[in-house]
Design a protein around this motif. Structure first.
Motif, PDB file in Angstrom:
ATOM      1  N   ALA B  21      -3.200   3.733  -4.514  1.00 54.87           N
ATOM      2  CA  ALA B  21      -1.745   3.725  -4.655  1.00 54.87           C
ATOM      3  C   ALA B  21      -1.268   4.924  -5.470  1.00 54.87           C
ATOM      4  O   ALA B  21      -0.271   5.565  -5.133  1.00 54.87           O
ATOM      5  CB  ALA B  21      -1.295   2.422  -5.317  1.00 54.87           C
ATOM      6  N   GLN B  22      -2.008   5.239  -6.503  1.00 55.59           N
ATOM      7  CA  GLN B  22      -1.616   6.388  -7.330  1.00 55.59           C
ATOM      8  C   GLN B  22      -1.611   7.668  -6.507  1.00 55.59           C
ATOM      9  O   GLN B  22      -0.658   8.451  -6.551  1.00 55.59           O
ATOM     10  CB  GLN B  22      -2.563   6.533  -8.518  1.00 55.59           C
ATOM     11  N   THR B  23      -2.673   7.867  -5.752  1.00 52.70           N
ATOM     12  CA  THR B  23      -2.735   9.057  -4.908  1.00 52.70           C
ATOM     13  C   THR B  23      -1.518   9.145  -3.997  1.00 52.70           C
ATOM     14  O   THR B  23      -0.864  10.180  -3.893  1.00 52.70           O
ATOM     15  CB  THR B  23      -4.010   9.026  -4.047  1.00 52.70           C
ATOM     16  N   ALA B  24      -1.216   8.024  -3.363  1.00 48.07           N
ATOM     17  CA  ALA B  24      -0.111   8.025  -2.404  1.00 48.07           C
ATOM     18  C   ALA B  24       1.239   8.234  -3.105  1.00 48.07           C
ATOM     19  O   ALA B  24       2.030   9.098  -2.706  1.00 48.07           O
ATOM     20  CB  ALA B  24      -0.096   6.710  -1.631  1.00 48.07           C
ATOM     21  N   PHE B  25       1.499   7.469  -4.136  1.00 48.18           N
ATOM     22  CA  PHE B  25       2.792   7.568  -4.818  1.00 48.18           C
ATOM     23  C   PHE B  25       3.022   8.958  -5.385  1.00 48.18           C
ATOM     24  O   PHE B  25       4.109   9.519  -5.270  1.00 48.18           O
ATOM     25  CB  PHE B  25       2.881   6.531  -5.943  1.00 48.18           C
ATOM     26  N   LEU B  26       1.990   9.521  -6.003  1.00 48.73           N
ATOM     27  CA  LEU B  26       2.170  10.835  -6.617  1.00 48.73           C
ATOM     28  C   LEU B  26       2.288  11.926  -5.559  1.00 48.73           C
ATOM     29  O   LEU B  26       2.890  12.963  -5.795  1.00 48.73           O
ATOM     30  CB  LEU B  26       1.011  11.148  -7.566  1.00 48.73           C
ATOM     31  N   GLU B  27       1.703  11.668  -4.403  1.00 46.99           N
ATOM     32  CA  GLU B  27       1.712  12.713  -3.389  1.00 46.99           C
ATOM     33  C   GLU B  27       3.030  12.752  -2.619  1.00 46.99           C
ATOM     34  O   GLU B  27       3.601  13.810  -2.406  1.00 46.99           O
ATOM     35  CB  GLU B  27       0.549  12.492  -2.422  1.00 46.99           C
ATOM     36  N   VAL B  28       3.491  11.591  -2.182  1.00 47.68           N
ATOM     37  CA  VAL B  28       4.668  11.583  -1.302  1.00 47.68           C
ATOM     38  C   VAL B  28       5.849  10.803  -1.855  1.00 47.68           C
ATOM     39  O   VAL B  28       6.889  10.740  -1.211  1.00 47.68           O
ATOM     40  CB  VAL B  28       4.294  11.030   0.083  1.00 47.68           C
ATOM     41  N   SER B  34       3.688   3.736   2.131  1.00 47.18           N
ATOM     42  CA  SER B  34       3.713   2.405   2.749  1.00 47.18           C
ATOM     43  C   SER B  34       2.529   1.591   2.277  1.00 47.18           C
ATOM     44  O   SER B  34       1.467   2.139   1.962  1.00 47.18           O
ATOM     45  CB  SER B  34       3.689   2.522   4.270  1.00 47.18           C
ATOM     46  N   MET B  35       2.715   0.302   2.262  1.00 44.20           N
ATOM     47  CA  MET B  35       1.629  -0.583   1.848  1.00 44.20           C
ATOM     48  C   MET B  35       0.472  -0.487   2.835  1.00 44.20           C
ATOM     49  O   MET B  35      -0.696  -0.602   2.443  1.00 44.20           O
ATOM     50  CB  MET B  35       2.140  -2.020   1.762  1.00 44.20           C
ATOM     51  N   ASP B  36       0.787  -0.292   4.103  1.00 46.27           N
ATOM     52  CA  ASP B  36      -0.270  -0.070   5.093  1.00 46.27           C
ATOM     53  C   ASP B  36      -1.092   1.164   4.728  1.00 46.27           C
ATOM     54  O   ASP B  36      -2.327   1.146   4.808  1.00 46.27           O
ATOM     55  CB  ASP B  36       0.348   0.120   6.483  1.00 46.27           C
ATOM     56  N   GLY B  37      -0.394   2.198   4.344  1.00 44.10           N
ATOM     57  CA  GLY B  37      -1.083   3.422   3.973  1.00 44.10           C
ATOM     58  C   GLY B  37      -2.007   3.219   2.784  1.00 44.10           C
ATOM     59  O   GLY B  37      -3.145   3.692   2.780  1.00 44.10           O
ATOM     60  N   VAL B  38      -1.513   2.534   1.782  1.00 43.10           N
ATOM     61  CA  VAL B  38      -2.328   2.263   0.594  1.00 43.10           C
ATOM     62  C   VAL B  38      -3.551   1.433   0.984  1.00 43.10           C
ATOM     63  O   VAL B  38      -4.680   1.715   0.554  1.00 43.10           O
ATOM     64  CB  VAL B  38      -1.506   1.532  -0.480  1.00 43.10           C
ATOM     65  N   ALA B  39      -3.322   0.434   1.813  1.00 48.81           N
ATOM     66  CA  ALA B  39      -4.429  -0.423   2.239  1.00 48.81           C
ATOM     67  C   ALA B  39      -5.503   0.400   2.948  1.00 48.81           C
ATOM     68  O   ALA B  39      -6.701   0.251   2.683  1.00 48.81           O
ATOM     69  CB  ALA B  39      -3.909  -1.527   3.162  1.00 48.81           C
ATOM     70  N   ALA B  40      -5.061   1.280   3.838  1.00 48.93           N
ATOM     71  CA  ALA B  40      -6.008   2.112   4.575  1.00 48.93           C
ATOM     72  C   ALA B  40      -6.804   2.998   3.625  1.00 48.93           C
ATOM     73  O   ALA B  40      -8.026   3.105   3.722  1.00 48.93           O
ATOM     74  CB  ALA B  40      -5.259   2.955   5.608  1.00 48.93           C
ATOM     75  N   ARG B  41      -6.096   3.632   2.705  1.00 48.23           N
ATOM     76  CA  ARG B  41      -6.744   4.515   1.747  1.00 48.23           C
ATOM     77  C   ARG B  41      -7.776   3.774   0.905  1.00 48.23           C
ATOM     78  O   ARG B  41      -8.832   4.308   0.567  1.00 48.23           O
ATOM     79  CB  ARG B  41      -5.696   5.115   0.816  1.00 48.23           C
TER      80      ARG B  41
END
Lengths: 202, 202
Positions: B21-28, B34-41
């Motif tokens: 989640a940190q990677t995603a939130f800080l990046e975009v 999206s929660m789907d994105g976090v789940a995938a990561r």
DNA sequence: GTCTATATTTCGATAGAC
DNA sequence: GTCTATCGAAATATAGAC
């Protein structure tokens, strides 16, 4: 500022849409603003918006660009004052501007979208911080020429001076935190001016 | 920093989710994550995320809080140096930290969400700018006590010094603009230190 | 150009099996 | 606790009449 972007003919409805969009974007940010919401605010149908703007992205860009183009220059200085009072006046004007709710909202939203829309970030910088710094550098250059200040390069001095104005007070206000007692705009300007004069005054 | 929030027991999976989640939130940013994105990561199902975090908002808050709690203090100074070299060291450390990609990303995302999540804005301020300012004020207080600096109140001096470090270089870097030649970190630190010494040196 | 109505997608959140 | 599968809401964008 720069007239580098082709300006579409301003129709009345177009301006109405831009006004509504600006209110929404600055208030709640890009993502939380819906095209339905903008349409409702502008009392216009969503299809009408899309007749004027290709997409939400481009509507956002148009809002930011319009505001950048409008950003007023500092009024020319009533010249021939000494360094202290000149810097006091300039500093006060800048900090007043920086702390206005609209300015802060603009800052927040552009910062948030800067990664997604690099062109907008550049336009914002050039018409905002960049232009402000240039004007202050010009003022300082004159003070140096008159012998009121010495020992710095004008752009460098402007950078330092602006930095000392945009301190904790700015950060806290931008984040929406309550202001500690007594940290007024006047005090912040005074501290920055005093430091400049002590460091570079003749 | 402050241990005011109840810290849930850190399980391995929980940390994995937080990392993703940190990677995603800080990046975009918040909205574009999206929660789907976090789940995938995190190679975890979305339901698992919701078993650990009540909502996207609270997941975001947990990410920010974890990073705030982790933010390291400055290492203690190798003391007894003069004002110039002490400030140079402290300034260099601070500016290095401020310009790190993760720090800038954190700044962008918190600024963007500050209106929607005031508690987070406060936590960020206190563990980031607030804590930094406190530490620099302490250093300056010692310099004053040793007679290396004079004529300012430590907190005020810290405010001015930090402001002079967070100038154009910071603004441009944060907005993702290309850096003009020669405006290096060293030069920025040097200018701020020199101004402090000229204004408040003995 | 402007409207109403709708297509289509994306996303946050949950149900229910294991 | 963890998964698969899905629901329901909301939002961008468009079709088609006027």
């Amino acid at each position: 500022m720069s007239r580098s972007h082709p300006t579409p003919k301003p129709s009345a409805k177009r301006e109405t849409i831009l006004d509504a969009a600006q209110t929404a974007f600055l208030e709640v940010g890009y993502a939380a603003t819906s095209m339905d919401g903008v349409a409702a605010r502008a009392t216009v149908s969503k299809a009408t918006i899309y007749a004027h703007f290709e997409s939400k992205d481009l509507l956002f860009a148009a809002v930011i660009r319009r505001r950048c183009d409008r950003s007023d220059a500092f009024a020319p200085l009533a010249d021939k004052a000494d360094a202290r009072s000149t810097l006091r006046l300039v500093g006060r004007r800048l900090l007043d501007l920086l702390l206005q709710p609209d300015t802060l909202a603009m800052y927040r939203v552009v910062v948030a979208e800067s990664a997604r829309q690099p062109d907008l970030a550049r336009a914002f910088y050039e018409s905002g911080p960049g232009a402000g710094k240039a004007q202050i550098a010009a003022v300082i250059a004159e003070l140096i020429q008159r012998g009121e200040l010495a020992g710095v390069e004008p752009w460098q001095a402007a950078d330092l001076f602006v930095g000392m104005l945009r301190t904790d007070l700015f950060m806290r206000t931008m984040l929406g935190l309550p202001q500690p007692e007594g940290r007024t705009i006047e005090a912040a300007v005074e501290a920055a001016v005093e430091t400049m004069v002590r460091a570079f005054g003749r």
